[in-house]
Design an enzyme around this catalytic site. Structure first.
Site: not given
Ligand code: E4P
Length: 222
Positions: A83
């Protein structure tokens, strides 16, 4: 549409895997920080618990550092996806990793032009954050619609992985648009299965069933 769990808690992953409905997991540094475990420990446990892709986020912000971390994480398990944040150094890294055959998830995407660049760089997934856009008064769902149209216009194979989804309405809307994947906190995943009319309806059926005369089991029968 595929369902990923957005978590660093391996118990949540095991529970969702037991439902038979989980396709993968996304993690991020904030989620890992809550576990009190090392990143390596979290990744290995989760990668073993789920048969699908597990996103491991790099924390370096330059290409050389991102590549080092990407290679280290990719060696931990065959289902690790790297990622990478949607910055120029990140896009360069994605291009290189895609040439090496390493899968990537480009994260922190907040515009359709950013998503277009991620697709051109060869990302396996791009993660637009719908909830965080809603939080600042934009329509997160509109971003998913735009990206779907652009990717279809040019036949990009990059999968739209909807992130920062906050509830069942987000899931419904992105499913209608045709997103490839949605990643959800465990509590939202649970909410998808629940409806108060299902609970009250079941309670009534089970109560009424008690009033139905039951056949006697044959003696000595199983
Ligand atoms: C995705 O890969 C992220 O980890 C996640 O969806 C972030 O979500 P949030 O905005 O609720 O922290």
């Amino acid at each position: 549409m595929k369902f990923f769990l957005d978590t660093a808690d391996v118990e949540e992953v095991r529970e969702a895997v037991a439902w038979g409905l989980l396709d993968g997991v996304t993690t991020n540094p904030s989620l890992v920080a809550k576990t009190g475990k090392t990143f390596r420990e979290v990744l290995c446990d989760i990668a073993e618990a789920v048969p699908g892709p597990v996103s491991a986020e790099v924390t370096a912000t330059d290409m050389a550092g991102m590549l080092d971390q990407a290679h280290e994480y990719a060696d931990l398990a065959s289902n690790i996806v790297i990622k990478i944040p949607l910055i120029v150094e990140g896009l360069k890294t994605v291009k290189k990793l895609s040439e090496e055959g390493i899968k990537t998830n480009v994260t922190l995407c907040f515009s359709s032009t950013q998503a277009l660049l991620a697709a051109k760089a060869g990302a396996t997934y791009v993660s637009p954050f719908v909830g965080r856009l809603d939080d600042i008064g934009h329509e997160g769902i509109e971003l998913i619609r735009e990206i779907r149209t652009i990717f279809d216009n040019y036949d990009f194979g990059t999968q739209i992985l909807v992130a920062s989804a906050r509830g069942p309405i987000h899931v419904r809307d992105v499913a209608i648009i045709g997103a490839d994947v949605v990643t959800l906190p465990f509590k939202v995943f649970e909410m998808l299965a629940k409806h108060p009319l299902t609970d009250s309806g079941l309670e009534k059926f089970l109560d009424d069933w008690k009033k139905v005369p039951q056949d006697k089991k044959p003696e000595g029968g199983a």
